[in-house]
Structure formats: C-alpha cells, structure tokens
Design a protein around this motif. Structure first.
Motif, mmCIF file in Angstrom:
data_model
loop_
_atom_site.group_PDB
_atom_site.id
_atom_site.type_symbol
_atom_site.label_atom_id
_atom_site.label_comp_id
_atom_site.label_asym_id
_atom_site.label_seq_id
_atom_site.Cartn_x
_atom_site.Cartn_y
_atom_site.Cartn_z
ATOM 1 N N MET A 66 44.942 16.402 28.000
ATOM 2 C CA MET A 66 45.128 17.857 28.033
ATOM 3 C C MET A 66 45.937 18.273 29.261
ATOM 4 S SD MET A 66 43.766 19.344 25.371
ATOM 5 C CE MET A 66 43.461 21.033 25.866
ATOM 6 N N GLU A 67 45.690 17.663 30.392
ATOM 7 C CA GLU A 67 46.442 18.007 31.608
ATOM 8 C C GLU A 67 47.916 17.627 31.466
ATOM 9 O OE1 GLU A 67 45.430 19.913 33.989
ATOM 10 O OE2 GLU A 67 43.423 19.988 33.162
ATOM 11 N N PHE A 99 39.965 24.917 29.011
ATOM 12 C CA PHE A 99 39.417 24.176 27.877
ATOM 13 C C PHE A 99 38.107 23.532 28.326
ATOM 14 C CE2 PHE A 99 41.715 20.842 30.110
ATOM 15 C CZ PHE A 99 40.841 19.763 30.049
ATOM 16 N N GLU A 118 38.614 21.909 32.338
ATOM 17 C CA GLU A 118 39.923 21.762 32.985
ATOM 18 C C GLU A 118 39.826 21.610 34.501
ATOM 19 O OE1 GLU A 118 38.901 25.860 33.648
ATOM 20 O OE2 GLU A 118 38.805 24.672 31.815
ATOM 21 N N TYR A 143 47.592 24.927 27.426
ATOM 22 C CA TYR A 143 46.810 23.880 26.777
ATOM 23 C C TYR A 143 46.910 23.951 25.262
ATOM 24 C CZ TYR A 143 44.528 22.927 31.251
ATOM 25 O OH TYR A 143 44.272 22.584 32.552
ATOM 26 N N ARG A 144 47.292 25.097 24.744
ATOM 27 C CA ARG A 144 47.332 25.297 23.298
ATOM 28 C C ARG A 144 48.653 24.840 22.694
ATOM 29 N NH1 ARG A 144 46.609 31.503 23.671
ATOM 30 N NH2 ARG A 144 48.243 30.980 25.128
ATOM 31 N N VAL A 199 40.140 27.053 23.086
ATOM 32 C CA VAL A 199 41.049 26.653 24.149
ATOM 33 C C VAL A 199 41.928 27.857 24.448
ATOM 34 C CG1 VAL A 199 42.931 25.093 24.769
ATOM 35 C CG2 VAL A 199 41.042 24.270 23.339
ATOM 36 N N ARG A 236 49.545 17.696 28.679
ATOM 37 C CA ARG A 236 50.076 18.756 27.816
ATOM 38 C C ARG A 236 50.394 19.990 28.656
ATOM 39 N NH1 ARG A 236 50.268 19.097 22.981
ATOM 40 N NH2 ARG A 236 49.945 21.316 22.989
ATOM 41 N N TYR A 237 49.463 20.353 29.527
ATOM 42 C CA TYR A 237 49.627 21.555 30.345
ATOM 43 C C TYR A 237 50.830 21.410 31.285
ATOM 44 C CZ TYR A 237 48.449 25.606 33.180
ATOM 45 O OH TYR A 237 48.481 26.825 33.822
#
Length: 120
Positions: free
Chosen positions: A41-42, A86, A108, A51-52, A81, A44-45
């Motif tokens: 997820m990180e 998240f 997160e 995050y979405r 999210v 992605r961010y």
C-alpha cells in the motif's frame, strides 16, 4: 502399566504446548503478511499520493494467510480506504478461530492491533 501412565502424562503436557506453538506460528505468518501488504500500500501511495484506485479500494494481491495452503486468516480492509488512510485486518478462521489474539490489524501509520495485548 506404569510406562503407559508416564506416556499419558507426557502427552498431556506436550500436546497443549505444541498446539500453542502452532497457533503462534500461524499468527506470526499472518502478521508478516499484513506488513507485506502494508508495504504494498505504501508503494502505491508513493506512486500517486493516494491509497485508492480511482476513488475505490484497491484489490489486494492476496487475501489469505498463509498465501498458499490451508487458510488460517482472511485478510481484507477494515473499513473504507481513503486518500490518506487504510487499515488492514487479518481475521482468524478455521483452526485459528480460538486464538486469544483475535483479529490482527495494521494501519498506514504502522499502528498494530489485536484482540489482546502482547499479540504483536
């Protein structure tokens, strides 16, 4: 008869210890999988500062722990999210449902949670 009694006593002590060890091992695997997904997820961010995916929750690369074999935890998002937040959760299932630690979470910020103190 004495030998049978001694073996029964040893088994009565060893079996619960073994079962506790197996539960802890499964829990550690689920914790590792949650941290792997939090890192995913990180990443992605860091690519899009969100995050979405188009305003919707992303699809996780895997949703069970362990990733292969018999499932002992189901992994999903806990709640929605948002752009900046998240929370991932691992819910015990199958042979792990009696685990006193219950549902494991990570968010997160790296905050970790469980149903009981000392589980992380």
């Amino acid at each position: 008869m004495i030998a049978v009694a001694i073996i029964a006593i040893i088994a009565a002590v060893a079996l619960p210890t073994y079962q506790n060890h197996v539960e802890r091992t499964r829990r550690t695997t689920a914790q590792s999988d949650l941290l792997e997904l939090a890192q995913w997820m990180e990443r992605r961010y860091s690519n899009g500062f969100d995050y979405r995916v188009g305003g919707a929750d992303p699809t996780l690369p895997f949703t069970q722990s362990p990733q292969n074999g018999t499932v002992f935890y189901n992994i999903s998002f806990s709640g929605n999210v948002t752009r900046d937040t998240f929370t991932l959760q691992a819910v015990p299932t199958g042979g792990q449902t009696n685990d006193p630690c219950g549902t494991l979470t990570v968010d997160e910020q790296g905050n970790r949670g469980a149903g009981q103190a000392g589980c992380w």
